[in-house]
Design an enzyme around this catalytic site. Sequence first.
Site, mmCIF file in Angstrom:
data_model
loop_
_atom_site.group_PDB
_atom_site.id
_atom_site.type_symbol
_atom_site.label_atom_id
_atom_site.label_comp_id
_atom_site.label_asym_id
_atom_site.label_seq_id
_atom_site.Cartn_x
_atom_site.Cartn_y
_atom_site.Cartn_z
ATOM 1 N N HIS A 185 0.839 -1.206 0.000
ATOM 2 C CA HIS A 185 0.000 0.000 0.000
ATOM 3 C C HIS A 185 0.875 1.257 0.000
ATOM 4 O O HIS A 185 0.654 2.199 -0.766
ATOM 5 C CB HIS A 185 -0.908 -0.003 1.229
ATOM 6 C CG HIS A 185 -1.499 1.331 1.544
ATOM 7 N ND1 HIS A 185 -2.368 1.976 0.686
ATOM 8 C CD2 HIS A 185 -1.338 2.162 2.609
ATOM 9 C CE1 HIS A 185 -2.708 3.149 1.216
ATOM 10 N NE2 HIS A 185 -2.108 3.283 2.380
ATOM 11 N N HIS A 190 1.248 5.346 -1.989
ATOM 12 C CA HIS A 190 1.663 6.681 -1.513
ATOM 13 C C HIS A 190 2.915 7.262 -2.173
ATOM 14 O O HIS A 190 2.983 8.469 -2.425
ATOM 15 C CB HIS A 190 1.942 6.622 -0.006
ATOM 16 C CG HIS A 190 0.719 6.582 0.849
ATOM 17 N ND1 HIS A 190 -0.126 7.652 1.001
ATOM 18 C CD2 HIS A 190 0.204 5.589 1.604
ATOM 19 C CE1 HIS A 190 -1.125 7.317 1.823
ATOM 20 N NE2 HIS A 190 -0.950 6.076 2.200
ATOM 21 N N GLU A 230 -5.908 9.295 1.078
ATOM 22 C CA GLU A 230 -6.132 7.838 1.042
ATOM 23 C C GLU A 230 -7.122 7.421 -0.053
ATOM 24 O O GLU A 230 -6.920 6.385 -0.698
ATOM 25 C CB GLU A 230 -6.642 7.311 2.391
ATOM 26 C CG GLU A 230 -5.615 7.277 3.495
ATOM 27 C CD GLU A 230 -4.429 6.337 3.247
ATOM 28 O OE1 GLU A 230 -4.483 5.470 2.356
ATOM 29 O OE2 GLU A 230 -3.408 6.525 3.903
ATOM 30 N N SER A 256 -3.497 1.203 -4.327
ATOM 31 C CA SER A 256 -2.808 -0.014 -3.863
ATOM 32 C C SER A 256 -3.744 -1.217 -3.797
ATOM 33 O O SER A 256 -3.307 -2.335 -3.507
ATOM 34 C CB SER A 256 -2.233 0.220 -2.461
ATOM 35 O OG SER A 256 -3.296 0.386 -1.520
HETATM 36 C C1 LIG Z 1 -9.944 4.746 12.907
HETATM 37 C C2 LIG Z 1 -8.498 5.039 13.141
HETATM 38 C C3 LIG Z 1 -7.738 4.164 13.915
HETATM 39 C C4 LIG Z 1 -6.386 4.431 14.131
HETATM 40 C C5 LIG Z 1 -5.796 5.562 13.566
HETATM 41 C C6 LIG Z 1 -6.554 6.420 12.789
HETATM 42 C C7 LIG Z 1 -7.889 6.165 12.588
HETATM 43 C C8 LIG Z 1 -8.652 7.064 11.763
HETATM 44 C C9 LIG Z 1 -9.296 8.179 12.340
HETATM 45 C C10 LIG Z 1 -9.989 9.063 11.501
HETATM 46 C C11 LIG Z 1 -10.031 8.850 10.119
HETATM 47 C C12 LIG Z 1 -9.416 7.719 9.559
HETATM 48 C C13 LIG Z 1 -8.736 6.839 10.390
HETATM 49 C C14 LIG Z 1 -8.112 5.611 9.839
HETATM 50 N N1 LIG Z 1 -7.208 5.898 8.729
HETATM 51 C C15 LIG Z 1 -6.929 4.874 7.850
HETATM 52 C C16 LIG Z 1 -5.958 5.066 6.868
HETATM 53 N N2 LIG Z 1 -5.681 4.093 6.008
HETATM 54 C C17 LIG Z 1 -6.329 2.894 6.083
HETATM 55 C C18 LIG Z 1 -5.964 1.843 5.136
HETATM 56 C C19 LIG Z 1 -5.265 2.173 3.978
HETATM 57 C C20 LIG Z 1 -4.908 1.181 3.062
HETATM 58 C C21 LIG Z 1 -5.239 -0.154 3.295
HETATM 59 C C22 LIG Z 1 -4.817 -1.220 2.314
HETATM 60 C C23 LIG Z 1 -5.711 -1.235 1.063
HETATM 61 N N3 LIG Z 1 -7.088 -1.617 1.460
HETATM 62 C C24 LIG Z 1 -5.145 -2.257 0.088
HETATM 63 O O1 LIG Z 1 -5.692 -3.381 -0.020
HETATM 64 O O2 LIG Z 1 -4.107 -1.935 -0.556
HETATM 65 C C25 LIG Z 1 -5.946 -0.491 4.446
HETATM 66 C C26 LIG Z 1 -6.310 0.508 5.376
HETATM 67 C C27 LIG Z 1 -7.285 2.719 7.078
HETATM 68 N N4 LIG Z 1 -7.574 3.703 7.961
HETATM 69 FE FE LIG Z 2 -2.175 5.018 3.562
#
Ligand SMILES: Cc1ccccc1-c1ccccc1CNc1cnc(-c2ccc(C[C@H](N)C(=O)O)cc2)cn1
Ligand SMILES: [Fe+3]
Length: 313
Positions: A185, A190, A230, A256
């Site tokens: 990813h 990125h 993202e 990704s």
């Molecule tokens: C909910 C949370 C928990 C911990 C830290 C931050 C957060 C949070 C708070 C507010 C907004 C977004 C978030 C979470 N941010 C994110 C950021 N990126 C991902 C994420 C990005 C890529 C992938 C892999 C992708 N699906 C692939 O198959 O390549 C899988 C998950 C998932 N969550």
């Molecule tokens: Fe990311």
Amino acid sequence: GAVWFPKSIYDLDICCRRVIMYGAGLDADHPGFKDDEYRKRRMMFADIALNYKQGDPIPRVEYTAKETATWKIIYRKLRELHQKHACAEYLENFELLEQHCGYSDSNVPQLEDISNFLKSNYIFFLTGITKYVFAVKTGFRLRPVAGYLSARDFLAGLAFRVFNCTQYVRHHADPFYTPEPDTVHELMGHMALFADPDFAQFSQEIGLASLGTSDEDLSKLATLYFFSIEFGLCCVGHDRITNKPKYKIYGAGLLSSAGELQHAIGEKSEIIRFDPDRVVQQECLITTFQNAYFYTKNFDEAQQKLRYVFWKM
Ligand SMILES: Cc1ccccc1-c1ccccc1CNc1cnc(-c2ccc(C[C@H](N)C(=O)O)cc2)cn1
Ligand SMILES: [Fe+3]
């Protein structure tokens, strides 16, 4: 009292080690959960990240045949999809990664090489017999992370142009979608855009706005990050005949994931204009495809809209 925040790049050693979820996706339903060999491998990567200190070179990893095979399957599928659906800046910079950072379908690139490349990004112009060395320093640098950081700690890194990167490879069971960020990813989603000066500036400004801010404003910034960096799309114009909008992708979570990328540009997904007041109302889904995606004309438009939000905070 006031919320602590990092004042120097070395303070990141304090906040970027506070991993809140090891292998967030390693819940009972994650394919890697029952695979002891995979879990042991993940702990090796976690050790590298937990011992890392700002300024250290990022340790190189010898990826296994299984990890490299997973990479090859994903690389070939994504490169095919990117030709048609990735935004222009991504495609231009991806070629530099192939030339300077060892990107190919048979090699998992090393974070250290990309970090060095981003810190001093030389682009050669060949015009006639003269060659111009044009140094575009986005100045981004990488550091290895063991898993999820809190939104606060993750965004704090961006304020210093530091990007926290996972180094492990997703489990081979489902190459085209994984519920947690992995190095595929980071590398295929990125890296290319962190070589783009406008995108680098946009990313850093979200990070700067997050320093010392309230939990409520932080949650808004994390959601704005989520639906731009993202999962963001850009609209590059309209089809001459059907007048339907044409979208290109810049969000790393789509670039990704072959699965979610095809879903996002498919007929069933909902695509809405990127207006911060509307974006912050959208729920961020952490382990499934998103319910909706947001598009902007370009990074500049998104940046202007975000600056408006920052000054209201
Ligand atoms: C909910 C949370 C928990 C911990 C830290 C931050 C957060 C949070 C708070 C507010 C907004 C977004 C978030 C979470 N941010 C994110 C950021 N990126 C991902 C994420 C990005 C890529 C992938 C892999 C992708 N699906 C692939 O198959 O390549 C899988 C998950 C998932 N969550
Ligand atoms: Fe990311």
